[in-house]
Design a protein around this motif. Structure first.
Motif, short mmCIF file in Angstrom:
data_model
loop_
_atom_site.label_atom_id
_atom_site.label_comp_id
_atom_site.label_asym_id
_atom_site.label_seq_id
_atom_site.Cartn_x
_atom_site.Cartn_y
_atom_site.Cartn_z
N SER A 206 0.84 -1.27 0.21
CA SER A 206 0.03 0.01 -0.01
C SER A 206 0.85 1.20 -0.03
CB SER A 206 -1.16 0.04 1.20
OG SER A 206 -0.05 -0.02 2.39
N LEU A 207 0.32 2.30 -0.16
CA LEU A 207 1.11 3.62 -0.58
C LEU A 207 1.72 3.93 0.61
CD1 LEU A 207 -0.97 6.37 -2.22
CD2 LEU A 207 1.10 5.32 -3.12
N ASP A 208 1.32 3.83 1.88
CA ASP A 208 2.10 3.98 3.34
C ASP A 208 3.24 2.83 3.46
OD1 ASP A 208 0.24 2.24 3.76
OD2 ASP A 208 -0.73 3.21 5.33
N LYS A 209 3.37 1.88 2.76
CA LYS A 209 4.33 0.67 3.17
C LYS A 209 5.52 0.72 2.06
CE LYS A 209 1.49 -2.52 5.61
NZ LYS A 209 0.67 -3.47 5.44
N ILE A 210 5.64 1.67 1.19
CA ILE A 210 6.47 1.85 0.10
C ILE A 210 7.68 2.73 0.24
CG2 ILE A 210 5.26 0.63 -1.73
CD1 ILE A 210 4.89 3.11 -3.22
N GLY A 211 7.67 3.44 1.36
CA GLY A 211 8.81 4.40 1.57
C GLY A 211 8.43 5.70 1.41
N LEU A 212 7.15 6.13 1.02
CA LEU A 212 6.83 7.51 0.58
C LEU A 212 6.76 8.37 1.94
CD1 LEU A 212 4.18 6.78 -2.14
CD2 LEU A 212 6.30 8.22 -2.46
N SER A 213 6.95 9.75 1.66
CA SER A 213 6.94 10.67 2.65
C SER A 213 5.40 10.79 2.68
CB SER A 213 7.66 12.12 2.51
OG SER A 213 7.06 12.67 1.35
N LYS A 214 4.70 11.54 3.95
CA LYS A 214 3.47 11.83 4.14
C LYS A 214 3.14 12.92 3.14
CE LYS A 214 2.58 11.46 8.87
NZ LYS A 214 3.39 11.99 10.00
N GLU A 215 4.02 13.96 2.59
CA GLU A 215 3.52 14.82 1.45
C GLU A 215 3.43 13.76 0.17
OE1 GLU A 215 6.57 15.33 3.15
OE2 GLU A 215 5.24 16.35 4.92
N GLY A 216 4.34 13.11 -0.04
CA GLY A 216 4.33 12.21 -1.20
C GLY A 216 2.81 11.50 -1.40
N ILE A 217 2.44 10.71 -0.25
CA ILE A 217 1.11 10.19 -0.18
C ILE A 217 0.07 11.06 -0.43
CG2 ILE A 217 -0.18 8.57 1.46
CD1 ILE A 217 2.11 7.53 2.55
N ALA A 218 0.21 12.07 -0.04
CA ALA A 218 -0.99 13.16 0.08
C ALA A 218 -1.13 13.83 -1.54
CB ALA A 218 -0.78 14.49 0.80
N THR A 219 0.10 13.75 -2.11
CA THR A 219 -0.01 14.19 -3.52
C THR A 219 -0.30 13.18 -4.32
OG1 THR A 219 2.20 15.55 -3.26
CG2 THR A 219 1.67 14.96 -5.48
N LEU A 220 -0.31 11.95 -4.13
CA LEU A 220 -0.65 10.86 -4.98
C LEU A 220 -2.28 10.49 -4.64
CD1 LEU A 220 2.44 8.31 -4.78
CD2 LEU A 220 1.64 9.58 -6.74
N ARG A 221 -2.46 10.74 -3.50
CA ARG A 221 -4.19 10.55 -3.03
C ARG A 221 -4.92 11.73 -3.88
NH1 ARG A 221 -3.38 8.13 2.60
NH2 ARG A 221 -3.10 5.96 1.75
N GLU A 222 -4.28 12.73 -3.89
CA GLU A 222 -5.04 14.13 -4.60
C GLU A 222 -4.89 13.74 -6.04
OE1 GLU A 222 -3.24 18.40 -5.06
OE2 GLU A 222 -3.01 17.65 -3.16
N PHE A 223 -3.98 12.88 -6.54
CA PHE A 223 -3.81 12.82 -8.06
C PHE A 223 -5.02 11.89 -8.48
CE2 PHE A 223 -2.60 10.05 -11.57
CZ PHE A 223 -2.51 10.96 -12.63
N VAL A 224 -5.01 10.71 -7.63
CA VAL A 224 -6.21 9.73 -7.97
C VAL A 224 -7.63 10.39 -7.88
CG1 VAL A 224 -4.49 7.72 -7.61
CG2 VAL A 224 -6.29 8.73 -5.77
N ALA A 225 -7.81 11.11 -7.16
CA ALA A 225 -9.27 11.82 -7.19
C ALA A 225 -9.55 12.87 -8.10
CB ALA A 225 -9.34 12.58 -5.70
N ARG A 226 -8.55 12.95 -8.94
CA ARG A 226 -8.64 13.76 -10.08
C ARG A 226 -9.42 13.06 -11.59
NH1 ARG A 226 -5.82 18.51 -11.02
NH2 ARG A 226 -6.45 18.14 -13.15
N GLN A 227 -10.03 13.85 -12.25
CA GLN A 227 -10.82 13.26 -13.19
C GLN A 227 -9.93 12.86 -14.58
OE1 GLN A 227 -14.14 12.13 -13.65
NE2 GLN A 227 -13.87 12.87 -11.37
N GLN A 228 -8.80 13.66 -14.64
CA GLN A 228 -7.85 13.67 -15.65
C GLN A 228 -6.46 14.32 -15.42
OE1 GLN A 228 -10.62 15.87 -18.50
NE2 GLN A 228 -8.46 17.18 -19.13
N GLY A 229 -5.67 13.65 -16.14
CA GLY A 229 -3.97 14.12 -16.11
C GLY A 229 -3.06 12.91 -16.00
N VAL A 230 -1.94 13.36 -15.95
CA VAL A 230 -0.89 12.09 -16.21
C VAL A 230 0.04 12.03 -15.00
CG1 VAL A 230 0.98 11.34 -17.65
CG2 VAL A 230 -1.10 12.40 -18.82
N LEU A 231 0.11 10.93 -14.66
CA LEU A 231 1.43 10.68 -13.71
C LEU A 231 2.27 9.68 -14.26
CD1 LEU A 231 1.01 9.28 -10.03
CD2 LEU A 231 2.39 8.10 -11.65
N LEU A 232 3.71 10.08 -14.30
CA LEU A 232 4.73 9.21 -14.90
C LEU A 232 5.71 8.94 -13.83
CD1 LEU A 232 4.87 10.97 -18.43
CD2 LEU A 232 4.38 8.83 -17.90
#
Ligand code: ZN
Length: 413
Positions: free
Chosen positions: A145-171
């Motif tokens: 899960s996101l909180d087990k792969i070594g990401l910082s709290k800010e990193g997890i928040a950024t990714l959670r914010e991204f998956v709530a979006r309707q469109q956009g690209v993550l690379l």
């Protein structure tokens, strides 16, 4: 070996025509070899190995496991025994046991406790005999899960914010074996797959996710990344994960999908997070399209975690930090590996990611629109975001990994 693994493995091994076609003597040898093969596979799965290697040498065959990204010697068999083991695995994987000169690929499935495990087999003819590699794919990443792969709290928040979006690209970029696929899956697991239609295009499909359509690339059947992505547009899809952006067609389609209301996640070959932008520009994407489609860029590496049963405290050498241009440590104690029974004498157990995570800002979008040189873009990024080296040093300061691991990874850029 768990009962479950043993039963399923037996079913799969003995159902094959190859084994039934053996003579009585052959069948006896096969069943002895099968016992040894199962033991090797069970131990590999239990130890968390990702690969088992059978490496022929002049007089013997060495068996090695890859654990935490590093090969480890496990056993050594005489050539006759090893040949029986290799044949046994070839039968399970539906390969031709009489064919030794050409490359062969195949696989079989098993189960370990309640988890599906997939084995992919590859053989080549070495000057000393059959070289075989079994890749072990744990097909249900339930514990990731996101909180087990070594990401910082800010990193997890950024990714959670991204998956709530309707469109956009993550690379995400990083060398082979740096955990990009696992990270993509952990992000996908955060998507509301009950309410949204999720599709993946992969080569190969590495994990199976529920409520997800997973397409495997097969150029022989004209299933290419481009063809699969075009069909995804007619599949009422909301979220698309593309295994890798390798060429211009995939890059153009990925950006186009983001503009037509899709959330797109993928990996790409690039030296760092900033370099992803310039790789896409090189692939012919227009700067104005890129500037508005991109949302999150990541770069990652894997480092081994220190074994907490045996690691030793040491004082960091500040001169060494200065010499390497490393950021100063916020602590006067770091840890080094030692080696004990729990970690097989290596001093390390498990791995964690070190990340560079870049969220698009108006300043960065302007920089892309104006096609600023890469060095200037990187300067803006370094002022606003943490590099993966700084993330690594923070993990050293917290005693999660050793300085040697981070320096090794930094040099492998
Ligand atoms: Zn240890």
């Amino acid at each position: 070996m768990s009962v479950c693994l043993r039963e399923i493995m037996e079913l799969q091994f003995f159902k094959r025509d190859g084994a039934e076609a053996l003579t009585e003597e052959g069948r006896e040898k096969h069943s002895k070899a099968l016992f040894l093969v199962k033991r090797l596979i069970r131990c590999a799965v239990e130890d968390g190995a990702t690969d088992i290697h059978f490496e022929p040498e002049e007089k013997a065959v060495l068996v090695r496991y890859r654990i935490d990204g590093v090969l480890r010697d496990i056993a050594c068999y005489d050539k006759k025994t090893a040949a029986a083991l290799v044949s046994c695995i070839k039968i399970a994987a539906d390969l031709d046991i009489t064919q030794r000169k050409r490359f062969q690929d195949g696989g079989f499935r098993g189960a370990y406790e309640k988890e599906d495990v997939e084995f992919r087999i590859s053989t080549v003819r070495d000057v000393c005999g059959d070289k075989m590699v079994l890749r072990i794919l744990r097909t249900s990443p339930t514990d990731v899960s996101l909180d087990k792969i070594g990401l910082s709290k800010e990193g997890i928040a950024t990714l959670r914010e991204f998956v709530a979006r309707q469109q956009g690209v993550l690379l995400i970029s990083g060398p082979t074996g740096s955990g990009k696929t696992t990270t993509l899956y952990t992000v996908l697991k955060e998507v509301d797959r009950i309410r949204r239609n999720v599709l993946t295009v992969e080569d190969p499909v590495e994990y199976h996710l529920d409520h997800t359509t997973q397409i495997e690339i097969d150029p022989d059947k004209q299933i290419t990344f481009g063809a699969a992505l075009r069909s995804s547009m007619r599949q009422d899809t909301n979220v698309i994960m593309i295994g890798e952006v390798r060429d211009e067609e995939t890059a153009v389609t990925a950006i186009h999908l983001a503009f037509s209301g899709h959330l797109v996640l993928s990996s790409i070959h690039a030296r760092n997070a900033s370099a992803i932008v310039y790789r896409l520009l090189d692939l012919g994407i227009e700067p104005y399209l890129l500037a508005s489609a991109l949302h999150v860029l990541m770069n990652q590496r894997l480092v081994r975690r220190l074994c907490q049963s045996c690691c030793l405290p040491v004082r960091p050498d500040s001169a060494f930090f200065e010499q390497l241009g490393l950021p100063a440590l916020p602590t006067d104690t770091i840890y080094e590996p030692c080696g004990c029974k729990a970690c097989g004498g290596t001093g390390y157990k498990g791995r964690t990611g070190i990340f560079e995570l870049l969220k698009m800002t108006p300043e960065l979008r302007d920089a892309i629109m104006n096609k600023l040189p890469q060095s200037k873009f990187e300067r803006i990024v370094s002022q606003q975001f943490q590099t993966f080296l700084v993330d690594g040093i923070n993990k050293v300061a917290r005693g999660e990994t050793s300085l040697a691991e981070v320096v090794h990874v930094a040099h492998s850029i």
